[in-house]
Design a protein around this motif. Structure first.
Motif, PDB file in Angstrom:
ATOM      1  N   ARG A   1       0.875  -1.161   0.000  1.00 53.19           N
ATOM      2  CA  ARG A   1       0.000   0.000   0.000  1.00 53.19           C
ATOM      3  C   ARG A   1       0.917   1.217   0.000  1.00 53.19           C
ATOM      4  NH1 ARG A   1      -5.140   0.823   4.018  1.00 53.19           N
ATOM      5  NH2 ARG A   1      -5.902   2.811   3.180  1.00 53.19           N
ATOM      6  N   LEU A   2       0.876   1.982  -1.057  1.00 56.51           N
ATOM      7  CA  LEU A   2       1.772   3.123  -1.198  1.00 56.51           C
ATOM      8  C   LEU A   2       1.120   4.360  -0.582  1.00 56.51           C
ATOM      9  CD1 LEU A   2       3.115   2.551  -4.821  1.00 56.51           C
ATOM     10  CD2 LEU A   2       3.977   1.669  -2.639  1.00 56.51           C
ATOM     11  N   VAL A   3       1.833   4.969   0.355  1.00 55.96           N
ATOM     12  CA  VAL A   3       1.339   6.141   1.072  1.00 55.96           C
ATOM     13  C   VAL A   3       2.362   7.257   0.935  1.00 55.96           C
ATOM     14  CG1 VAL A   3       0.668   7.068   3.322  1.00 55.96           C
ATOM     15  CG2 VAL A   3       0.007   4.733   2.693  1.00 55.96           C
ATOM     16  N   GLN A   4       1.903   8.399   0.465  1.00 50.81           N
ATOM     17  CA  GLN A   4       2.791   9.542   0.285  1.00 50.81           C
ATOM     18  C   GLN A   4       2.893  10.342   1.580  1.00 50.81           C
ATOM     19  OE1 GLN A   4       2.885  11.894  -3.369  1.00 50.81           O
ATOM     20  NE2 GLN A   4       2.354  13.716  -2.181  1.00 50.81           N
ATOM     21  N   GLY A   5       4.118  10.643   1.956  1.00 51.34           N
ATOM     22  CA  GLY A   5       4.365  11.496   3.112  1.00 51.34           C
ATOM     23  C   GLY A   5       5.152  12.711   2.680  1.00 51.34           C
TER      24      GLY A   5
ATOM     25  N   ILE B   1       8.745  20.427   9.193  1.00 50.90           N
ATOM     26  CA  ILE B   1       7.380  20.128   9.624  1.00 50.90           C
ATOM     27  C   ILE B   1       6.818  18.997   8.755  1.00 50.90           C
ATOM     28  CG2 ILE B   1       5.043  21.036   9.908  1.00 50.90           C
ATOM     29  CD1 ILE B   1       6.285  23.821  10.236  1.00 50.90           C
ATOM     30  N   GLY B   2       6.319  17.943   9.390  1.00 53.26           N
ATOM     31  CA  GLY B   2       5.719  16.847   8.642  1.00 53.26           C
ATOM     32  C   GLY B   2       5.303  15.729   9.594  1.00 53.26           C
ATOM     33  N   THR B   3       4.525  14.804   9.094  1.00 51.65           N
ATOM     34  CA  THR B   3       4.349  14.485   7.700  1.00 51.65           C
ATOM     35  C   THR B   3       2.872  14.268   7.412  1.00 51.65           C
ATOM     36  OG1 THR B   3       4.960  12.865   5.961  1.00 51.65           O
ATOM     37  CG2 THR B   3       4.724  12.044   8.192  1.00 51.65           C
ATOM     38  N   THR B   4       2.547  14.104   6.152  1.00 53.42           N
ATOM     39  CA  THR B   4       1.197  13.764   5.728  1.00 53.42           C
ATOM     40  C   THR B   4       1.097  12.259   5.489  1.00 53.42           C
ATOM     41  OG1 THR B   4       1.770  14.131   3.406  1.00 53.42           O
ATOM     42  CG2 THR B   4       0.891  16.011   4.645  1.00 53.42           C
ATOM     43  N   ASP B   5      -0.102  11.766   5.331  1.00 53.99           N
ATOM     44  CA  ASP B   5      -0.354  10.371   4.947  1.00 53.99           C
ATOM     45  C   ASP B   5      -1.456  10.381   3.905  1.00 53.99           C
ATOM     46  OD1 ASP B   5       1.315   8.525   6.450  1.00 53.99           O
ATOM     47  OD2 ASP B   5       0.310   9.279   8.238  1.00 53.99           O
ATOM     48  N   VAL B   6      -1.079  10.251   2.639  1.00 52.57           N
ATOM     49  CA  VAL B   6      -2.030  10.338   1.536  1.00 52.57           C
ATOM     50  C   VAL B   6      -1.845   9.127   0.628  1.00 52.57           C
ATOM     51  CG1 VAL B   6      -2.803  11.704  -0.439  1.00 52.57           C
ATOM     52  CG2 VAL B   6      -1.948  12.866   1.614  1.00 52.57           C
ATOM     53  N   GLU B   7      -2.933   8.471   0.285  1.00 48.28           N
ATOM     54  CA  GLU B   7      -2.848   7.351  -0.655  1.00 48.28           C
ATOM     55  C   GLU B   7      -2.173   7.821  -1.944  1.00 48.28           C
ATOM     56  OE1 GLU B   7      -3.583   4.286  -0.178  1.00 48.28           O
ATOM     57  OE2 GLU B   7      -5.069   4.181   1.438  1.00 48.28           O
ATOM     58  N   PHE B   8      -1.235   7.001  -2.429  1.00 47.62           N
ATOM     59  CA  PHE B   8      -0.478   7.395  -3.622  1.00 47.62           C
ATOM     60  C   PHE B   8      -0.732   6.407  -4.744  1.00 47.62           C
ATOM     61  CE2 PHE B   8       3.254   7.284  -6.367  1.00 47.62           C
ATOM     62  CZ  PHE B   8       3.406   8.630  -6.670  1.00 47.62           C
ATOM     63  N   ARG B   9      -1.033   6.949  -5.908  1.00 50.46           N
ATOM     64  CA  ARG B   9      -1.194   6.134  -7.108  1.00 50.46           C
ATOM     65  C   ARG B   9      -0.405   6.808  -8.223  1.00 50.46           C
ATOM     66  NH1 ARG B   9      -5.086   2.965  -5.198  1.00 50.46           N
ATOM     67  NH2 ARG B   9      -6.633   3.874  -3.788  1.00 50.46           N
ATOM     68  N   GLY B  10       0.574   6.101  -8.718  1.00 48.95           N
ATOM     69  CA  GLY B  10       1.425   6.678  -9.743  1.00 48.95           C
ATOM     70  C   GLY B  10       2.818   6.091  -9.654  1.00 48.95           C
TER      71      GLY B  10
ATOM     72  N   ARG C   1       5.956   5.783   0.987  1.00 47.68           N
ATOM     73  CA  ARG C   1       6.242   4.708   1.929  1.00 47.68           C
ATOM     74  C   ARG C   1       5.629   3.408   1.408  1.00 47.68           C
ATOM     75  NH1 ARG C   1       3.462   8.415   5.356  1.00 47.68           N
ATOM     76  NH2 ARG C   1       4.844  10.033   6.139  1.00 47.68           N
ATOM     77  N   PRO C   2       6.442   2.357   1.287  1.00 41.02           N
ATOM     78  CA  PRO C   2       5.904   1.063   0.837  1.00 41.02           C
ATOM     79  C   PRO C   2       5.432   0.260   2.035  1.00 41.02           C
ATOM     80  CG  PRO C   2       8.293   0.970   0.922  1.00 41.02           C
ATOM     81  CD  PRO C   2       7.910   2.351   1.399  1.00 41.02           C
TER      82      PRO C   2
END
Length: 516
Positions: A229-233, A270-279, A319-320
């Motif tokens: 599940r790929l999550v963008q931070g 400052i961080g981080t975010t957790d957003v589903e990543f597709r690409g 993040r994998p």
């Protein structure tokens, strides 16, 4: 052993295997730590918020690694105190106290102090905060220069006999009985075929696609029951928001947290975010929405609001994470899983998930597994080993504490090389530790380091990075081996790029010879 992936897990596994006496080849399609492993929040931590998701085993494993890592490389890792302002609307005080009690006691501590409650009116951390915050909880974790941690693991692997090839893609790996036959393609177009007794898939966000598109078995693509599940931070860097040396943990209304951390003397991270990543994982970029989110949440706590116009740099990594069917990206486990398949032939070991704090333990488990399957290689050895530059004893005598050891090293460096300007001496000490003499060479005055190619960057350091640390492009130097890019201008980056290109052009034959 063929290890594919030059992030923290791949470099750590290559180091572990090489130290067991095995022949190792590590290949990375870009630069070392070019993606996820240089885009972290840069913390060595147990993961306080993971307790809320009942990930007690992961937190304990991470806490056990904290002080071990701090001792292994006190120049690139150091203790850090975190301040969590109490907002009763987020989590009740009793819950936070219970979590911190567990955090303090799940693993043995020798260096890091225990948590405590402070009155913000009487603590330096209170001044930058809005006056509505009256008390806070203070606890300990650690900080790491993540990209340099990867480089140090690769250096140690090479020093123990491994071969490390950056900007080299594994384009095909085919199981042929008791071995793998792999085709490698370098950035400059040359190809090379290698045979390996085992294949390690440590491709991070590309791990799943690597199995499906590159790895071939007699029965077809390598099977796996796992998925990522790929999550963008994303993170932002702004001018320094506070003067003290503590970091902050801020609780957000969405039940997430963000950190605000002292960064490179003049800035706050400052961080981080957790957003589903597709690409494509290599194309991750912080979105305007993520930047606005981080500014908004930090401004809920700080007296001086953080605005998007304050952002001097932002970065984003994918993040994998091992897919555990969690609905909320923030709740997806940060633990790892090692999947090994032999199918009657050469072993294939795939790394799923993980976090930077547990990389050494992950690598040790991978080494144990492969040594057992192949009947070759010595026992695990990294638990008490120092990373390159981390043994300061020749400068300061027997080690005491990681934080005070580094301070004593800086003092010793100033005495031995009094001609070094203090800011430059401190930065070089942080980056290279006891390997600093390899950078300075026989220099006895500043002019001996050669011309300044960019602010704070002398030719001697560039020569070292190109010669010993696989640096080939300006970004390798300015954003991964260092963060000098923060203080530079585009013209400075061009100067570094031109210098490196000229040096590379001067010796193309040597480059091609390794692929003949």
């Amino acid at each position: 052993m063929l290890v594919v992936g030059g992030g923290i897990n791949g470099a750590g596994i290559a180091r572990d295997l090489a130290g067991r006496g095995l022949a190792v080849l590590l290949v990375e399609q870009d630069d070392l730590a070019a993606h996820t492993s240089s885009a972290s929040t840069k913390l060595i931590h147990g993961g306080l918020r993971y307790l809320e998701h009942r990930e007690f085993a992961l937190v304990r494993k991470s806490l056990q690694e904290r002080e071990r890592l701090l001792r292994s490389a006190p120049h690139i890792m150091w203790p850090l105190r975190f301040v969590m302002p109490h907002d009763p609307s987020m989590r009740p005080a009793w819950m936070i106290r219970a979590g911190l009690f567990l955090y303090d006691h799940l693993a043995r501590r020798e260096v890091l102090p225990a948590s405590r409650t402070v009155a913000l009116a009487r603590h330096p951390a209170g001044a930058p905060l809005q006056p509505r915050f009256r008390r806070a909880f203070v606890y300990s974790d650690g900080w790491v220069d993540d990209a340099r941690l990867v480089v140090l693991n690769a250096l140690d692997a090479r020093d123990r006999g491994a071969e490390v090839c950056t900007r080299t893609r594994c384009v095909q790996a085919r199981r042929a009985g008791s071995h793998w036959q792999a085709e490698l393609r370098a950035e400059h177009g040359a190809t090379r075929t290698v045979r390996a007794r085992a294949l390690v898939n440590a491709a991070g966000p590309w791990a799943e696609s690597f199995l499906r598109q590159v790895v071939q078995t007699p029965a077809g693509p390598a099977p796996t029951a796992r998925s990522l599940r790929l999550v963008q931070g994303s993170h932002i860097v702004v001018p320094r928001c506070f003067e003290h040396d503590h970091a902050y943990l801020f609780q957000n209304p969405d039940k997430r947290i963000i950190f605000a951390i002292p960064y490179e003397q003049r800035y706050t991270l400052i961080g981080t975010t957790d957003v589903e990543f597709r690409g494509a994982p290599g194309q991750a970029r912080a979105t305007p929405e993520e930047i606005a989110y981080l500014c908004e949440q930090a401004s809920r706590y700080l007296r001086r609001p953080v605005r998007s116009t304050d952002v001097v740099w932002h970065y984003s990594g994918v993040r994998p994470l091992l897919d555990d069917d969690s609905g909320d990206p923030s709740a997806v486990t940060r633990d790892y899983l090692l999947e090994t398949r032999t199918d009657g032939g050469a072993p294939l070991l795939s790394v799923w998930g993980g976090k930077i704090t547990t990389f050494r333990k992950l690598a040790e488990e991978a080494g144990d597994t492969l040594a057992r399957l192949l009947g070759k290689g010595g026992p695990g050895w990294t638990a008490d080993a120092r990373l390159p530059g981390g043994d300061l004893s020749a400068w300061i005598g027997p080690p005491q504490r990681p934080d005070t050891d580094f301070a004593r090293f800086v003092t010793a460096l100033g005495l031995r090389h009094a001609w070094l300007p203090q800011p430059l001496a401190w930065r070089l000490a942080r980056a290279y530790g006891s390997r600093i003499d390899r950078v300075l060479g026989g220099a006895t005055r500043l002019a001996d380091l050669g011309p300044v190619i960019a602010p704070g960057l002398h030719e001697a350091e560039l020569r070292y990075l190109q010669r010993e640390e696989w640096a080939q492009q300006a970004d390798d130097v300015l954003w991964r081996r260092s963060k000098l890019g923060l203080n530079g201008l585009p013209a400075h980056a061009r100067q570094v790029a031109e210098w490196m290109a000229a040096r590379a052009a001067a010796a193309p034959a040597a480059r091609e010879a390794t692929w003949s």
